[in-house]
Design a protein around this motif. Structure first.
Motif, mmCIF file in Angstrom:
data_model
loop_
_atom_site.group_PDB
_atom_site.id
_atom_site.type_symbol
_atom_site.label_atom_id
_atom_site.label_comp_id
_atom_site.label_asym_id
_atom_site.label_seq_id
_atom_site.Cartn_x
_atom_site.Cartn_y
_atom_site.Cartn_z
ATOM 1 N N ASN A 128 0.855 -1.176 0.000
ATOM 2 C CA ASN A 128 0.000 0.000 0.000
ATOM 3 C C ASN A 128 0.902 1.240 0.000
ATOM 4 O O ASN A 128 1.997 1.222 0.581
ATOM 5 C CB ASN A 128 -0.889 -0.027 1.243
ATOM 6 C CG ASN A 128 -1.998 0.993 1.164
ATOM 7 O OD1 ASN A 128 -2.572 1.216 0.108
ATOM 8 N ND2 ASN A 128 -2.279 1.624 2.275
ATOM 9 N N CYS A 129 0.441 2.293 -0.624
ATOM 10 C CA CYS A 129 1.284 3.483 -0.823
ATOM 11 C C CYS A 129 1.823 4.042 0.497
ATOM 12 O O CYS A 129 3.007 4.388 0.603
ATOM 13 C CB CYS A 129 0.516 4.552 -1.573
ATOM 14 S SG CYS A 129 -1.227 4.639 -1.160
ATOM 15 N N GLY A 160 -5.079 8.692 -4.111
ATOM 16 C CA GLY A 160 -5.231 7.339 -3.578
ATOM 17 C C GLY A 160 -6.547 6.712 -4.019
ATOM 18 O O GLY A 160 -6.686 5.493 -4.032
ATOM 19 N N ALA A 161 -7.476 7.568 -4.402
ATOM 20 C CA ALA A 161 -8.777 7.063 -4.898
ATOM 21 C C ALA A 161 -8.792 7.057 -6.430
ATOM 22 O O ALA A 161 -9.858 7.034 -7.047
ATOM 23 C CB ALA A 161 -9.908 7.923 -4.357
ATOM 24 N N ILE A 199 -10.582 5.977 5.441
ATOM 25 C CA ILE A 199 -10.148 5.493 4.116
ATOM 26 C C ILE A 199 -10.339 3.982 4.105
ATOM 27 O O ILE A 199 -9.864 3.286 4.998
ATOM 28 C CB ILE A 199 -8.669 5.847 3.834
ATOM 29 C CG1 ILE A 199 -8.491 7.378 3.806
ATOM 30 C CG2 ILE A 199 -8.198 5.221 2.518
ATOM 31 C CD1 ILE A 199 -7.058 7.841 3.624
ATOM 32 N N GLU A 210 -7.479 0.398 5.742
ATOM 33 C CA GLU A 210 -6.254 1.140 5.362
ATOM 34 C C GLU A 210 -5.281 1.172 6.544
ATOM 35 O O GLU A 210 -4.077 0.967 6.357
ATOM 36 C CB GLU A 210 -6.640 2.579 4.967
ATOM 37 C CG GLU A 210 -5.499 3.427 4.459
ATOM 38 C CD GLU A 210 -5.147 3.122 3.022
ATOM 39 O OE1 GLU A 210 -5.721 2.215 2.430
ATOM 40 O OE2 GLU A 210 -4.255 3.807 2.493
ATOM 41 N N ARG A 235 -7.960 11.244 4.756
ATOM 42 C CA ARG A 235 -7.956 11.809 3.405
ATOM 43 C C ARG A 235 -7.924 13.326 3.518
ATOM 44 O O ARG A 235 -8.714 13.918 4.259
ATOM 45 C CB ARG A 235 -9.221 11.379 2.646
ATOM 46 C CG ARG A 235 -9.213 11.798 1.186
ATOM 47 C CD ARG A 235 -8.265 10.993 0.357
ATOM 48 N NE ARG A 235 -8.702 9.607 0.221
ATOM 49 C CZ ARG A 235 -7.934 8.610 -0.192
ATOM 50 N NH1 ARG A 235 -6.659 8.854 -0.445
ATOM 51 N NH2 ARG A 235 -8.386 7.398 -0.314
ATOM 52 N N HIS A 242 1.204 11.912 -0.694
ATOM 53 C CA HIS A 242 0.835 11.569 0.680
ATOM 54 C C HIS A 242 1.845 12.167 1.671
ATOM 55 O O HIS A 242 3.039 12.310 1.330
ATOM 56 C CB HIS A 242 0.846 10.054 0.875
ATOM 57 C CG HIS A 242 -0.343 9.319 0.334
ATOM 58 N ND1 HIS A 242 -1.456 9.937 -0.203
ATOM 59 C CD2 HIS A 242 -0.568 7.988 0.232
ATOM 60 C CE1 HIS A 242 -2.329 9.023 -0.599
ATOM 61 N NE2 HIS A 242 -1.820 7.830 -0.357
ATOM 62 N N GLN A 315 2.177 9.617 -4.165
ATOM 63 C CA GLN A 315 1.397 8.388 -3.977
ATOM 64 C C GLN A 315 1.389 7.511 -5.212
ATOM 65 O O GLN A 315 1.344 6.279 -5.135
ATOM 66 C CB GLN A 315 -0.054 8.774 -3.629
ATOM 67 C CG GLN A 315 -0.953 7.593 -3.308
ATOM 68 C CD GLN A 315 -1.710 7.073 -4.514
ATOM 69 O OE1 GLN A 315 -1.985 7.817 -5.443
ATOM 70 N NE2 GLN A 315 -2.043 5.785 -4.523
HETATM 71 C C1 2RA Z 1 -5.576 5.377 -0.694
HETATM 72 N N1 2RA Z 1 -3.802 3.871 -0.022
HETATM 73 O O1 2RA Z 1 -4.779 6.312 -0.490
HETATM 74 C C2 2RA Z 1 -5.151 3.937 -0.565
HETATM 75 C C3 2RA Z 1 -5.267 3.199 -1.856
HETATM 76 N N2 2RA Z 1 -4.399 3.701 -2.836
HETATM 77 O O2 2RA Z 1 -6.777 5.556 -1.016
#
Ligand code: 2RA
Length: 336
Positions: A128-129, A160-161, A199, A210, A235, A242, A315
């Motif tokens: 995951n990022c 991320g979305a 998230i 997440e 978010r 990020h 990200q």
């Molecule tokens: C997000 N890490 O930032 C999650 C999926 N890429 O939404």
């Protein structure tokens, strides 16, 4: 090298094309695959146009492929992993499908690159990022003294979305500027001028999926099954980089001098830390770049064995496409 990209039309798929070119990745033949929706589209790579082929359950489509970069969602990865790897392709999967599978290594090359060679199914998972960005900074500290406990607050960009998430954020600001009701489809609430502490889905322990990804994935990548990781993933109204506020507790106290020395030579990390000069990482500066940026380093005044610092990372690049390409580069460079 014969390379395939599955999910090429998405934000990460498009970034694969950019990163493969930027990194001068050796490609003799390129295959692009997508869904019904994107099949037939063309994309340019190194001055040549490539047409997106419909992804089929046909292993022959991947015969001779050396690396397949896949970012099309967990269900597509699960459905087509065997098809993609049947004739020997190494599948580097950006989805969450196989990250915790014991037969699939979860890799950030700066941290555990050699794990990529222990992939019995021919599948290597991209983390995951938020995890990928964080572990780049954890590695140099862990090499000094094992990390016992981590707290992290994330400030996650709309990217991320996906592309629709980025578009929705920009659209909301424009709609609000015109006095219109903002479009709210991708996120649970209006993101413009707001923060959303949610998230993915909530689990029984009231953490989100997440947040638990950071718990489980960090342990696997760091080979630290006892490591405690508690996060709050938020978010924020930022387009594609990020940020993370990290608190780390180690077995023995690490001095600022030790940490700064270790960070200054750590792979994939750039230190921007001159608070008196108001120099620290910011997502606006990190967007579109390769490194993880670290700043605001200080002793944790709440923990004698603690350090705290601030991270920013793109990200879509280090959080996804760049890390995946770096896994392939690591395997080429360290071929057993
Ligand atoms: C997000 N890490 O930032 C999650 C999926 N890429 O939404």
């Amino acid at each position: 090298m014969k390379v395939a990209i599955v999910g090429v039309s998405g934000a990460v798929g498009q970034e694969f094309l950019r990163v493969l070119d930027e990194q001068n990745f050796p490609i003799d033949e390129l295959l692009l695959f997508g869904s019904e929706r994107s099949a037939g589209r063309t994309y340019s790579f190194r001055g040549k146009d490539y047409t997106v082929r419909l992804l089929r359950e046909e292993p022959e489509d991947f015969r001779g492929v050396d690396f397949a970069f896949v970012s099309a969602g967990a269900s597509v990865s699960k459905k087509y992993a065997d098809v993609i790897t049947r004739h020997g392709a190494v599948m580097i999967d950006n989805s969450s499908a196989f990250r915790m599978d014991p037969d699939v290594p979860l890799v950030v090359p700066e941290v555990n690159g050699d794990d990529a060679f222990d992939a019995p199914r021919g599948v290597i998972a991209n983390p995951n990022c938020t995890t990928a960005i964080m572990v780049v900074a954890l590695k140099p500290l862990n090499d000094i003294s094992p990390i016992r406990r981590i707290h992290v607050a994330t400030y996650q960009a709309a990217s991320g979305a996906g592309a629709t998430g980025m578009d929705e954020l920009v659209k909301q600001y424009a709609e609000l500027a015109e006095g219109k009701k903002p479009t709210v489809e991708k996120f649970a609430y209006q993101l413009a001028y707001n923060l959303i502490p949610h998230i993915d889905v909530f689990l029984d322990n009231d953490y989100t999926k997440e947040e638990m990804k950071m718990f489980h994935e960090t342990r696997k990548i760091m080979h630290s099954p006892e490591l405690s990781v508690s996060s709050t993933c938020v978010r924020v109204p930022v387009v594609r980089a990020h940020s993370e506020a990290v608190w780390v507790e180690t077995e023995r106290p690490i001095s600022i001098e030790e940490a700064r020395k270790a960070f200054s030579t750590a792979e994939g990390l750039v230190v921007i830390d001159e608070p008196a000069e108001k120099k620290y990482p910011m997502p606006l500066d990190a967007a579109g770049t390769d490194p993880v940026f670290l700043g605001r380093l200080r002793k944790d005044i709440a923990n004698p064995n603690g350090l705290t610092f601030w991270l920013c990372g793109d990200q879509i690049k280090k959080g996804a496409a760049l890390n995946a390409v770096q896994i392939a580069q690591y395997m080429i460079a360290h071929k057993k």
